[in-house]
Every structure is written in C-alpha cells, then in structure tokens.
Design an enzyme around this catalytic site. Structure first.
Site, short mmCIF file in Angstrom:
data_model
loop_
_atom_site.label_atom_id
_atom_site.label_comp_id
_atom_site.label_asym_id
_atom_site.label_seq_id
_atom_site.Cartn_x
_atom_site.Cartn_y
_atom_site.Cartn_z
N ARG A 1 -11.58 2.70 17.49
CA ARG A 1 -11.44 4.00 18.12
C ARG A 1 -12.03 4.03 19.53
O ARG A 1 -11.37 4.44 20.49
CB ARG A 1 -12.15 5.09 17.30
N THR A 2 -13.30 3.61 19.67
CA THR A 2 -14.00 3.79 20.95
C THR A 2 -13.34 2.94 22.04
O THR A 2 -13.13 3.41 23.17
CB THR A 2 -15.48 3.40 20.78
N LYS B 1 -20.67 -19.86 24.75
CA LYS B 1 -21.23 -21.07 25.38
C LYS B 1 -22.66 -20.83 25.84
O LYS B 1 -23.25 -21.64 26.54
CB LYS B 1 -20.38 -21.46 26.59
N ARG C 1 -20.27 -1.61 24.75
CA ARG C 1 -20.77 -1.55 23.36
C ARG C 1 -21.49 -2.86 23.08
O ARG C 1 -20.99 -3.94 23.42
CB ARG C 1 -19.63 -1.38 22.36
N HIS D 1 -24.79 6.68 20.44
CA HIS D 1 -23.34 6.61 20.69
C HIS D 1 -22.98 7.97 21.32
O HIS D 1 -22.39 8.84 20.68
CB HIS D 1 -22.62 6.39 19.36
N1 CP Z 1 -16.44 5.92 15.75
C1 CP Z 1 -16.47 4.67 16.25
O1 CP Z 1 -17.34 4.32 17.04
O2 CP Z 1 -15.48 3.86 15.77
P1 CP Z 1 -15.23 2.37 16.28
O3 CP Z 1 -16.37 1.53 15.79
O4 CP Z 1 -13.91 1.95 15.67
O5 CP Z 1 -15.19 2.38 17.77
#
Ligand code: CP
Length: 311
Positions: free
Chosen positions: A59-60, A87, A109, A137
């Site tokens: 999603r993100t 590496k 992320r 998040h």
């Molecule tokens: N909600 C969320 O962060 O989903 P993902 O891990 O798929 O990005």
C-alpha cells in the site's frame, strides 16, 4: 496556516493540530483531483522524488508512487532487495549516491526505528518517513484520521479503540499522537504481553477486554499481529489469539451499536479480523487506501513547496 514548519515528516509530532488540519484541507483538494477523469496536476513538475524501500510494502509504496505521479513529479524507486545493500553498502552511502543523481526529496521505509531521523542529520533534502521499524508511520496515521473525519464529520471527541499488537506497531504510536492532537479519545486493547509498559502516560486507556473496548468506542482500528518483529512468543498460538482478541461479526452483533471498522493492512484474515467484518458495510478499509493517495499528495506538496509558501 499556509505552510508546514518542519522540513521533514518523520513523526506525527512534527505537526501541530493546525498543520494536520492544513494537510487534511490540502488532501480534500487532491481527493477531488484524483476523482476527475484527468487525475494529474502539474504541482511538482521538475521535482524528482526517490522512494527508498528497505522493507516490504504494498500500500505505502504504491500510494506514494501514485501520489508523486499525480503531482507530475519524476519518480525513482529503490528496493533493498537486488541492490548493492546486499554487497555491504551503508544506508548513508546508498542515499548519498541516489541524491548525487539530483533527487529533490526522499520517501523512506526502513526496518530500523530511527533510520529516517538518522538520515536527516546526513542529507539536505526533505525526508518523509514511510514507516521506520516499530517507531512511526506518520502518513498512515494522517490517512486514518482523515478517513475518520470523512466518515464521521470530525475527529474531535470521537472514541477510537486500537486493537492488537501495540508493542510492535508504528501505526499505533503515530495514531495515538495524531488522534490525541485532534481531540479524540484513544483506548488500546490487546494482550498484556503486547502492550508497551507505561503507554498510559500518553493519555490513552488500556484494556485487555475486547468487549469493553468495543462497547466504549465509535471506531475500531484493528492491527495485524506482526510475527516478523516478534523475537519471542507473546501468546500461546494464533488460534488462541483469535479466540480472545479476534474481531468478528458475532462479537460485533452482540454490541448494540454501530462501530466503524478500520485496518491499516495487510490483513491477516481470520486472525485479528474476520472476512465477514473486513468486507462488510461497517468497514472503511478500502476508503483508507483511497485516502492514502490524497494524503500523501498533500504531504509531498506541502513539503516540496514549503519555502515558497512561507515567503
Ligand atoms: N499499511 C501499510 O503500511 O501497508 P504496507 O506495509 O503494505 O505498505
């Protein structure tokens, strides 16, 4: 309020309540844009954004990429798997090399809490935290609160219960900061072993009784059990977890009130949430996903255009 005060979005605490409202106001506009036949605006033309994903995401990652493309930004995507990280290249070297290719903004992320904050000390461009370990998040919390506002008219005064694996959840912490800033009440519900010690000090209620939390709340935000972050066993079995803490139609039908059901995804269907609830009219899970694009457009736009707005 026309601009964000911080150059980065690492934590929800980088935003005041007024700034969160500015993000929502801007996202309202972009939501209208992405529902037009032509879903693009030229706002970030000539801006290059790198999406650096050192941890899995559906999603993100897609939501940021779509948001950037809807704003007409140029986009480069990096995944740790298949890169020179295998590496031994360090995080700073990886990011500095990508920035040397004239990148203007970074979305990252990372599996380690604090990785985005660490990067702010080493690079000189806006960074958006797309989830750092079990820390925060922020854009998930913004899209969650935006979805509550859309469904219920406002966040102020609403009672939001967050269920599940609070200990390993970056979504829970960012949601607590965001919801409290907007005047909601928050209760956490899950096994005592998955509840961070001292979490009450953030001004939230805590219970391990699902029925008590459901009877109290207007909104139930159900979180995934994050087995990949658990170094030890926090409950005897998934079956037992589901029996004690799973949200299903039977338990909701016994509560004599309407509750809005949310989940940040990915859902472990049949574990923390049954399919008949996830796919029911009570659920706004796919609205959350839709709103994620508008919220991320708003965050990227506000950060990228920050100096001009301040002038
Ligand atoms: N909600 C969320 O962060 O989903 P993902 O891990 O798929 O990005």
């Amino acid at each position: 309020m026309k601009a964000l005060s911080h150059p980065n979005l690492i934590s929800i605490r980088d935003l005041s309540a007024q700034e969160i409202e500015l993000v929502f106001f801007t996202a309202d506009h972009f939501k209208e844009v992405i529902n037009r036949p032509i879903k693009k605006v030229p706002s970030l033309r000539d801006t290059t954004i790198a999406n650096l994903f050192f941890e899995s995401s559906t999603r993100t990652r897609l939501s940021f990429e779509l948001a950037e493309k809807r704003l007409s930004a140029d986009v480069v995507n990096f995944s740790a798997s298949g890169s020179s990280v295998s590496k031994g290249e360090t995080l700073i070297d990886t990011v500095r090399n990508i920035l040397a290719m004239k990148v203007d903004m970074v979305v990252m992320r990372h599996p380690d809490a604090g990785a985005c904050q660490f990067l702010t000390r080493h690079i000189d461009c806006p960074i958006v935290n797309a989830g750092d370990g079990a820390h925060e998040h922020p854009t998930q919390a913004l899209l969650d609160a935006f979805s509550i506002r859309e469904k219920m008219g406002s966040v102020q005064g609403k009672r939001v219960a967050i269920f599940g694996d609070i200990l390993h959840s970056r979504v829970a912490l960012s949601n607590i900061f965001c919801l409290k800033a907007l005047g909601a009440e928050v209760m956490l519900c899950g096994p005592a072993t998955l509840m961070p010690r001292g979490i009450e000090e953030l001004g939230v209620g805590v219970t391990n009784k699902v029925r008590e939390a459901l009877e109290w709340c207007d909104v139930a935000n159900v979180l995934r059990i994050q087995l990949e972050r658990q170094q030890t066993r926090y409950f005897p079995s998934l079956r037992e977890y589901t029996r004690e803490f799973g949200i299903n139609r039977k338990v909701l039908d016994e509560i004599k009130k309407e509750i809005v059901i949310m989940h940040p995804g990915p859902i472990n269907r049949g574990v923390e949430l049954s399919s008949d609830v996830a796919d029911s009219g009570r659920s706004i899970i796919l609205q959350q996903v839709e709103n994620g694009v508008a919220i991320r457009m708003a965050v990227l736009y506000l950060l990228a255009t920050r100096p001009q707005l301040i002038e």
